[in-house]
Design an enzyme around this catalytic site. Sequence first.
Site, mmCIF file in Angstrom:
data_model
loop_
_atom_site.group_PDB
_atom_site.id
_atom_site.type_symbol
_atom_site.label_atom_id
_atom_site.label_comp_id
_atom_site.label_asym_id
_atom_site.label_seq_id
_atom_site.Cartn_x
_atom_site.Cartn_y
_atom_site.Cartn_z
ATOM 1 N N LYS A 173 0.840 -1.206 0.000
ATOM 2 C CA LYS A 173 0.000 0.000 0.000
ATOM 3 C C LYS A 173 0.872 1.251 0.000
ATOM 4 O O LYS A 173 0.678 2.167 -0.803
ATOM 5 C CB LYS A 173 -0.895 0.027 1.229
ATOM 6 C CG LYS A 173 -1.499 1.395 1.521
ATOM 7 C CD LYS A 173 -2.288 1.452 2.788
ATOM 8 C CE LYS A 173 -1.564 1.781 4.027
ATOM 9 N NZ LYS A 173 -1.318 3.208 4.303
ATOM 10 N N ASN A 174 1.870 1.281 0.883
ATOM 11 C CA ASN A 174 2.654 2.513 1.025
ATOM 12 C C ASN A 174 3.623 2.738 -0.122
ATOM 13 O O ASN A 174 4.124 3.851 -0.303
ATOM 14 C CB ASN A 174 3.376 2.520 2.374
ATOM 15 C CG ASN A 174 2.383 2.683 3.516
ATOM 16 O OD1 ASN A 174 1.218 3.057 3.286
ATOM 17 N ND2 ASN A 174 2.803 2.392 4.719
ATOM 18 N N CYS A 177 -4.175 12.262 12.996
ATOM 19 C CA CYS A 177 -4.866 10.984 12.886
ATOM 20 C C CYS A 177 -4.994 10.433 14.299
ATOM 21 O O CYS A 177 -4.660 11.092 15.273
ATOM 22 C CB CYS A 177 -4.107 10.031 11.974
ATOM 23 S SG CYS A 177 -2.582 9.490 12.707
ATOM 24 N N ARG A 179 0.426 14.729 12.826
ATOM 25 C CA ARG A 179 1.254 14.239 11.723
ATOM 26 C C ARG A 179 1.739 15.464 10.941
ATOM 27 O O ARG A 179 1.173 15.826 9.939
ATOM 28 C CB ARG A 179 0.442 13.289 10.836
ATOM 29 C CG ARG A 179 -0.186 12.109 11.561
ATOM 30 C CD ARG A 179 0.788 10.991 11.848
ATOM 31 N NE ARG A 179 1.289 10.368 10.649
ATOM 32 C CZ ARG A 179 0.657 9.406 9.971
ATOM 33 N NH1 ARG A 179 -0.536 9.019 10.367
ATOM 34 N NH2 ARG A 179 1.173 8.888 8.887
ATOM 35 N N ASP A 214 4.574 0.333 11.988
ATOM 36 C CA ASP A 214 3.298 -0.176 11.461
ATOM 37 C C ASP A 214 3.022 -1.610 11.878
ATOM 38 O O ASP A 214 1.952 -2.140 11.579
ATOM 39 C CB ASP A 214 3.270 -0.086 9.934
ATOM 40 C CG ASP A 214 3.238 1.346 9.470
ATOM 41 O OD1 ASP A 214 3.470 1.596 8.273
ATOM 42 O OD2 ASP A 214 3.010 2.235 10.315
ATOM 43 N N ARG A 247 -8.524 -0.041 4.442
ATOM 44 C CA ARG A 247 -7.636 0.970 3.850
ATOM 45 C C ARG A 247 -6.316 0.336 3.415
ATOM 46 O O ARG A 247 -5.722 0.740 2.432
ATOM 47 C CB ARG A 247 -7.334 2.077 4.865
ATOM 48 C CG ARG A 247 -8.487 2.995 5.176
ATOM 49 C CD ARG A 247 -8.021 4.199 5.949
ATOM 50 N NE ARG A 247 -6.855 4.821 5.310
ATOM 51 C CZ ARG A 247 -6.181 5.841 5.845
ATOM 52 N NH1 ARG A 247 -6.531 6.327 7.010
ATOM 53 N NH2 ARG A 247 -5.151 6.373 5.203
HETATM 54 C C1 EPZ Z 1 4.595 6.809 6.439
HETATM 55 O O1 EPZ Z 1 3.881 7.867 7.011
HETATM 56 C C2 EPZ Z 1 3.608 5.663 6.320
HETATM 57 N N1 EPZ Z 1 2.503 6.058 5.443
HETATM 58 C C3 EPZ Z 1 3.070 5.286 7.694
HETATM 59 O O2 EPZ Z 1 2.235 4.152 7.532
HETATM 60 C C4 EPZ Z 1 4.244 4.919 8.590
HETATM 61 O O3 EPZ Z 1 3.758 4.669 9.881
HETATM 62 C C5 EPZ Z 1 5.262 6.055 8.627
HETATM 63 O O4 EPZ Z 1 5.681 6.396 7.287
HETATM 64 C C6 EPZ Z 1 6.501 5.696 9.423
HETATM 65 O O5 EPZ Z 1 7.112 4.574 8.864
HETATM 66 C C7 EPZ Z 1 2.685 5.983 4.112
HETATM 67 O O6 EPZ Z 1 3.731 5.581 3.629
HETATM 68 C C8 EPZ Z 1 1.525 6.406 3.265
HETATM 69 P P1 EPZ Z 1 6.966 9.902 8.407
HETATM 70 P P2 EPZ Z 1 4.554 9.351 7.038
HETATM 71 O O7 EPZ Z 1 6.949 11.209 7.697
HETATM 72 O O8 EPZ Z 1 5.305 9.579 5.799
HETATM 73 C C9 EPZ Z 1 7.679 13.143 11.763
HETATM 74 C C10 EPZ Z 1 0.278 2.879 7.682
HETATM 75 O O9 EPZ Z 1 -0.251 2.358 8.664
HETATM 76 N N2 EPZ Z 1 7.500 14.146 10.695
HETATM 77 O O10 EPZ Z 1 8.030 8.914 8.070
HETATM 78 O O11 EPZ Z 1 3.504 10.327 7.409
HETATM 79 C C11 EPZ Z 1 6.401 12.388 12.082
HETATM 80 O O12 EPZ Z 1 5.624 13.083 13.026
HETATM 81 C C12 EPZ Z 1 0.838 4.283 7.788
HETATM 82 O O13 EPZ Z 1 0.442 2.326 6.573
HETATM 83 C C13 EPZ Z 1 7.737 15.486 10.974
HETATM 84 O O14 EPZ Z 1 8.061 15.853 12.107
HETATM 85 O O15 EPZ Z 1 5.565 9.207 8.255
HETATM 86 C C14 EPZ Z 1 6.927 11.087 12.642
HETATM 87 O O16 EPZ Z 1 7.235 11.246 14.020
HETATM 88 C C15 EPZ Z 1 0.533 4.907 9.140
HETATM 89 N N3 EPZ Z 1 7.581 16.407 9.989
HETATM 90 C C16 EPZ Z 1 8.224 10.864 11.881
HETATM 91 O O17 EPZ Z 1 8.561 12.119 11.281
HETATM 92 C C17 EPZ Z 1 7.224 16.044 8.704
HETATM 93 O O18 EPZ Z 1 7.126 16.931 7.826
HETATM 94 C C18 EPZ Z 1 8.121 9.851 10.751
HETATM 95 O O19 EPZ Z 1 6.995 10.199 9.975
HETATM 96 C C19 EPZ Z 1 6.993 14.676 8.435
HETATM 97 C C20 EPZ Z 1 7.143 13.744 9.437
#
Ligand code: EPZ
Length: 420
Positions: free
Chosen positions: A22-23, A116, A121, A304, A396
């Site tokens: 999915k991701n 969420c 996020r 995840d 989803r």
């Molecule tokens: C991706 O989300 C995945 N979603 C998430 O999977 C997954 O949990 C996550 O990566 C972590 O592996 C998709 O790929 C669509 P991040 P993403 O940016 O990109 C912080 C699922 O269940 N951050 O890697 O949103 C954030 O708060 C979903 O399939 C900032 O601070 O995650 C977090 O603590 C849920 N500023 C950390 O980075 C930003 O601009 C990692 O988040 C972006 C992120």
Amino acid sequence: MDKFIVEGGHRLNGRITVSGAKNASLALMPTCLLAPGVFHLDNTPNNRDVWTFSRLLGSLGVHAELNGHTLLLDSTNINSFEAPYEHVKKMRASIYVLGPLVARFGQARVSLPGGCNFGPRPVDLHLKGLEKLGAQISIDGGYINASCPRLQGAPFHFDISSVGASVNVMMAAVLAKGHTTLTNVAIEPEVTALARMLVSMGANIEGIGTTTLEIDGVDELRPVRHDTIPDRIEAATFLIAAAMTRGDVTLDHVNPYHLTAVIQKLEESGAELDVAGDTIRITMNDAPNAVDITTAPYPGYPTDSQAQWAAYMLLAKGASRVRDTIYPTRFGYVPELQRLGADIETGDMYCVVKGGAHLSGATVMSSDLRASASLVLAGMVAEGSTEILRVYHLDRGYESLEHKLNAVGARIRRERTEEF
Ligand code: EPZ
């Protein structure tokens, strides 16, 4: 609204074919905005997030059609640069259209994604990266406005390893004028898959698979056919389900290299795993050892799959700690597992799962995609039946989850319900 009725006490035995990731699909789909023409994404999972993203791309003028597991995206006639809240509120990854729209069309208006169920996020790194490439960014009325006649290559460092920000900024940089160096880029397989697809489209990217990407922007890219990598989180979910039921399950069409942390933890818990090519066989004949996990960016243990691990540790010989360093509040599943009889205490960024639980079926509520998976797994080992509400969360990110699990011995029934 659908709900699941899960009958506990059934051992899993047989083979499951894992779907495309999915991701990865959510990262590959917006690349169609970078070049006009017809794209084919093979091994695309047929799940709700793909449908949502297809509708979002449709609102921009893309013709999206899922034929079996091949997603056709025709981006010949893009006629809008706005991603409305109605789509973004359903799926944060909608923000992935921001980078490509600015890079190719010089403008974009994308709703700010909300939070969420497991916390805020933020998207600050997405915006900082695009600004460093020259985009003018403003926010009004809950929308991000971005504009730039032509992005300019530049160095950018991600303060935090972020999958989404890496995806967005990478897609912008490949069409920027000049050279971009990205450092502390996420190396999740989904990000690497995107880089490989962009190269097949004609992009110049060096360092793929590492945390430093050297990108020489090009003036145009071309549509391609691309195969989606297997879903490592779905695979982890099935491996844990098999271990929980003391089963014997073989997964087909997985990439074991994407699961090294999960495989190691399962082995530490006492499961036996045999990896051969794109298959993983897991057998378990006893209650698991108590094994702590701490989530981390890839190749660390994936956030995840932490909820699923907590469900597994309910059966362990002793107590174990589940820590999430990425989403400190991603423990919404705990109160629901407690309704089944789990003894779990939550702390700051962690929970402690007491093993040896005797779980009894009850009605529980899904709160997010992966929390819902942990409820299904717990229901599969609880005495009696467990009713899981709001399974749209599951839909989803899992294609036909109940069919795949029932085919190897689970007893899960989907029912429509007015309950909310
Ligand atoms: C991706 O989300 C995945 N979603 C998430 O999977 C997954 O949990 C996550 O990566 C972590 O592996 C998709 O790929 C669509 P991040 P993403 O940016 O990109 C912080 C699922 O269940 N951050 O890697 O949103 C954030 O708060 C979903 O399939 C900032 O601070 O995650 C977090 O603590 C849920 N500023 C950390 O980075 C930003 O601009 C990692 O988040 C972006 C992120």
